[in-house]
Design an enzyme around this catalytic site. Structure first.
Site, PDB file in Angstrom:
ATOM      1  N   SER A   8      10.144 187.964 151.829  1.00 48.67           N
ATOM      2  CA  SER A   8      10.349 186.922 153.269  1.00 48.67           C
ATOM      3  C   SER A   8       9.803 185.679 153.396  1.00 48.67           C
ATOM      4  O   SER A   8      10.357 184.903 154.158  1.00 48.67           O
ATOM      5  CB  SER A   8       9.942 187.943 154.268  1.00 48.67           C
ATOM      6  OG  SER A   8      11.032 188.815 154.256  1.00 48.67           O
ATOM      7  N   ASP A  48      11.808 185.676 133.722  1.00 47.89           N
ATOM      8  CA  ASP A  48      11.409 187.371 133.550  1.00 47.89           C
ATOM      9  C   ASP A  48      11.803 187.801 134.860  1.00 47.89           C
ATOM     10  O   ASP A  48      12.003 187.226 135.921  1.00 47.89           O
ATOM     11  CB  ASP A  48       9.996 187.167 133.391  1.00 47.89           C
ATOM     12  CG  ASP A  48       9.308 186.452 134.378  1.00 47.89           C
ATOM     13  OD1 ASP A  48       8.946 186.959 135.453  1.00 47.89           O
ATOM     14  OD2 ASP A  48       8.446 185.466 134.113  1.00 47.89           O
ATOM     15  N   ASP A  88      10.725 183.091 159.200  1.00 51.15           N
ATOM     16  CA  ASP A  88      11.930 182.336 158.418  1.00 51.15           C
ATOM     17  C   ASP A  88      12.174 181.073 159.038  1.00 51.15           C
ATOM     18  O   ASP A  88      12.205 180.149 158.325  1.00 51.15           O
ATOM     19  CB  ASP A  88      13.130 183.305 158.606  1.00 51.15           C
ATOM     20  CG  ASP A  88      13.038 184.392 157.833  1.00 51.15           C
ATOM     21  OD1 ASP A  88      12.244 184.635 157.000  1.00 51.15           O
ATOM     22  OD2 ASP A  88      13.705 185.419 158.201  1.00 51.15           O
ATOM     23  N   GLY A 120       8.929 181.451 130.056  1.00 51.00           N
ATOM     24  CA  GLY A 120      10.737 181.465 130.449  1.00 51.00           C
ATOM     25  C   GLY A 120      11.055 182.583 131.323  1.00 51.00           C
ATOM     26  O   GLY A 120      10.277 182.848 132.073  1.00 51.00           O
ATOM     27  N   GLU A 141       9.490 188.621 161.036  1.00 52.85           N
ATOM     28  CA  GLU A 141      10.592 188.240 160.205  1.00 52.85           C
ATOM     29  C   GLU A 141      11.145 186.888 160.649  1.00 52.85           C
ATOM     30  O   GLU A 141      11.289 185.887 160.036  1.00 52.85           O
ATOM     31  CB  GLU A 141      11.624 189.222 159.885  1.00 52.85           C
ATOM     32  CG  GLU A 141      12.518 188.719 158.891  1.00 52.85           C
ATOM     33  CD  GLU A 141      11.997 188.481 157.494  1.00 52.85           C
ATOM     34  OE1 GLU A 141      11.442 189.433 156.911  1.00 52.85           O
ATOM     35  OE2 GLU A 141      12.139 187.491 157.176  1.00 52.85           O
TER      36      GLU A 141
END
Ligand SMILES: *[C@@H]1O[C@H](CO)[C@@H](O)[C@H](O)[C@H]1NC(C)=O
Ligand SMILES: *[C@@H]1O[C@H](CO)[C@@H](O)[C@H](O)[C@H]1NC(C)=O
Ligand SMILES: *[C@@H]1O[C@H](CO)[C@@H](O)[C@H](O)[C@H]1NC(C)=O
Ligand SMILES: *[C@@H]1O[C@H](CO)[C@@H](O)[C@H](O)[C@H]1NC(C)=O
Ligand SMILES: *[C@@H]1O[C@H](CO)[C@@H](O)[C@H](O)[C@H]1NC(C)=O
Length: 602
Positions: free
Chosen positions: A516, A582, A303, A580, A299
């Site tokens: 992520s 959702d 990132d 549009g 992770e």
């Protein structure tokens, strides 16, 4: 300023005659049902110590919220006039009477002023106490609880009380009733796949009308790199103009360490334009960033590799927050995971100078975070927004469900004792003061099936969402859902690619998926927009949602609308991506070039 303010505060306190009654009774402040999967093993060891965090009410929060919207709504005269740290603190300060009564109560238990630590605004008081004292103060019994599936342990209680006269002066005390399991949002259905990246380019291209030059390398359909994202989101060739004035950050928790050797290898293999990029680390609450190759976090690597290479040479900060203090209730030494958002928030809210765009790829199931605590943490994000910081959270990787890869055993029920059938919203994605980022897949993009989305059970729908969400709900086939829809804060707000991201981890190149991937990516484009704004003498964008929802009333929105795909879970097909907004992909993915022109006009 601070010394003058505290002198004033003490003068006010001296003049107040607030006093605790000589005798009082305790009354229950909060009771929760422990979430499924947690079992009380045994009474907590009396000498085990905890950091008790006491939240005092913020009587002027509604005023802070008004300021937040006034400075974040592009149609407002005050758009961009963000508040200073001191302004924000004044708006979340507790009443002096609350401060006095709480401190007297703590002193009556032997916890004198110098044992307490206080947030800059005075709205949180923290004190380290043994379980035995917490049990007396809160008229409760703590237990060691175990989470069967993960083996995690916590010292918690399902109910606590406060003296009757303090109920109006204390909003929340933790750790007490919070059983959440804060997790990184990488999909668990398939993890890091080493050596699966498709080698770049036989030169084949896929036509994508909204991309830079109207095309994207065909290899991007199956192997995403930073260059794919710059092309796909129409940002190829943009060079940040004010690095240093503009900054970006990602947060790390749970002993996820960002590895420098992997970072440099990634740059060398994938991102030639950012070959000289690096990042700095801020250590919070005992957080570490071990560089042993095997300690690299997937992770944290993901990132940092995306947020910082996409924005090079904008300076990048990796915040590593410790949240597992030593905890030895018995020989098994289970970890006592704290509430890491609070540790991080405490740090950033105390800091004067913050990165303008911050990405977080960790979350909890909303229902495992007690309502009192979730509302309080959400309110802290509003403080950052008011100061002009854009806060992004991933929307989660379980569609509308609970994350169990086997649909047959998903547990889509409420935890409140009523056991009502429901979808499982995520927090903080459900907080109205953050920007929640969902995931797309492939080139051309469709919704990623795991993209978390839906409706909060805690937070009312903010007015900026009214038009978009009412339209979506109006188009739903009636009776489509076995699961009742709550008409509340809806998420995600936006999305970005989240499947087949190339990263380097432990010196190997491979692919990962999840919101992520989407969150640091979207945050990077926000940072590039801030760069363009700051370079032309404008304020940074700050809290984004009022702007994003207003852009979408225009013909040219700056977002690529995703209209294919859905996010199944809980034995349903979930929601559909539609024209549009959702609850799968929000408004869609960014078109940087168009957004840049729109935000320079705003
Ligand atoms: C992208 O990849 C998917 C899955 O491999 C494939 O079905 C699709 O045809 C590809 N699209 C293009 C335009 O090449
Ligand atoms: C990296 O830094 C070196 C030394 O300052 C410089 O010569 C080189 O052009 C830089 N490379 C890139 C891709 O910016
Ligand atoms: C909650 O309801 C579901 C389905 O109705 C059932 O399978 C489950 O056992 C119930 N759980 C509890 C704790 O009552
Ligand atoms: C989603 O789209 C499918 C296919 O068009 C349709 O059958 C289904 O009813 C839609 N679901 C919802 C919740 O609108
Ligand atoms: C890409 O961005 C540029 C501005 O940088 C804009 O002129 C162009 O129309 C955008 N392309 C598309 C296809 O939206």
């Amino acid at each position: 300023m601070p010394s003058l303010r505290s002198a004033l505060l003490w003068a006010v306190l001296g003049a107040l005659a607030a006093a605790a009654p000589a005798e009082y009774t305790h009354r229950v402040k909060e009771t929760v049902h422990p979430p499924r999967g947690w079992n009380a093993l045994r009474p907590a060891p009396p000498a085990h110590t905890m950091e008790l965090r006491i939240g005092l009410p913020q009587p002027k929060f509604a005023e802070l919220e008004e300021h937040l919207y006034a400075v974040s709504d592009p149609s407002s005269e005050r758009y961009g006039e963000h508040l200073s740290k001191e302004d924000v603190e004044a708006l979340v300060a507790p009443r002096p009477e609350s401060v006095q009564l709480v401190e007297e109560w703590l002193a009556s238990h032997g916890l004198l002023s110098d044992a307490l630590s206080r947030s800059p605004a005075g709205d949180w008081v923290t004190v380290r106490v043994p379980v035995s004292l917490a049990e007396t103060m809160l008229d409760t019994t703590y237990h060691v609880w175990a989470h069967t599936a993960s083996g995690d342990s916590l010292v918690r209680t399902t109910s606590y009380s406060l003296p009757e006269y303090l109920h109006d002066h204390i909003e929340v005390v933790q750790p007490t009733t919070m059983f959440s399991r804060f997790t990184p949002m990488r999909t668990t259905y398939r993890s890091f796949r080493a050596n699966t990246a498709i080698p770049q380019s036989d030169g084949a291209r896929i036509a994508v009308p909204s991309a830079s030059g109207g095309q994207v390398a065909a290899s991007c359909n199956g192997t995403i790199t930073p260059e794919c994202l710059l092309e796909l989101y129409n940002a190829t060739g943009y060079t940040p103009q004010v690095p240093g004035e503009n900054k970006i950050a990602v947060t790390g928790y749970l002993e996820q360490y960002a590895n420098y050797a992997d970072y440099y290898q990634f740059l060398g293999e994938e991102v030639s334009y950012a070959a000289n990029s690096t990042f700095s680390v801020v250590y919070i609450n005992g957080g570490l960033n071990n560089q042993t190759p095997a300690d690299a976090g997937i992770e944290a690597n993901l990132d940092t590799q995306y947020a910082f290479s996409l924005t090079y040479p904008t300076p990048g900060t990796f915040y590593t927050t410790g949240g597992s203090p030593p905890f030895i209730p018995d020989d098994l030494e289970p970890t006592d995971s704290n509430e890491p958002y609070m540790q991080w928030l405490e740090y950033v809210l105390s800091a004067e100078d913050l990165p303008q765009s911050i990405s977080t790829s960790y979350e909890d199931d909303e229902q495992t975070v007690p309502y009192s605590y979730a509302t309080r943490v959400c309110a802290e994000f509003a403080q950052l927004g008011a100061r002009g910081i854009s806060i992004m959270f991933g929307s989660g990787d379980a569609g509308v469900g609970d994350g169990d890869p086997d649909p047959a055993t998903q547990e889509c029920y409420s935890n409140d004792g009523r056991n009502v059938t429901m979808f499982i919203p995520g927090f903080p994605a459900s907080c109205p003061y953050v920007t929640a980022v969902g995931a797309t897949s492939g080139v051309p993009e469709i919704a990623a099936w795991f993209s978390g989305g839906g409706f909060s059970n805690y937070f009312a729908r903010p007015s900026y969402q009214d038009t978009a969400v009412t339209k979506y709900l109006g188009e739903l086939a009636p009776g489509t859902y076995a699961v009742p829809l709550t008409i509340q804060q809806a998420y995600p707000d936006v999305s970005a690619e989240g499947v087949d991201f190339t990263i380097v981890w432990d010196a190997e190149t491979g692919l990962v998926d999840g919101t992520s991937c989407s969150t640091p990516t979207f945050t990077a484009f926000v940072s590039l927009l801030n760069d363009a704004r700051i370079a032309s003498g404008k304020f940074p964008l700050g809290f984004l949602n009022p702007l994003i929802y207003s852009l979408n009333a225009q013909t040219t929105t700056g977002f690529n609308d995703i209209t294919v795909g859905n996010n199944p879970g809980c034995g349903t097909e979930g929601f559909n991506a539609t024209i549009g907004w959702d609850p799968v992909t929000g408004w869609g993915t960014p078109n940087f070039g168009v957004l840049k022109e729109l935000v320079l006009g705003a």
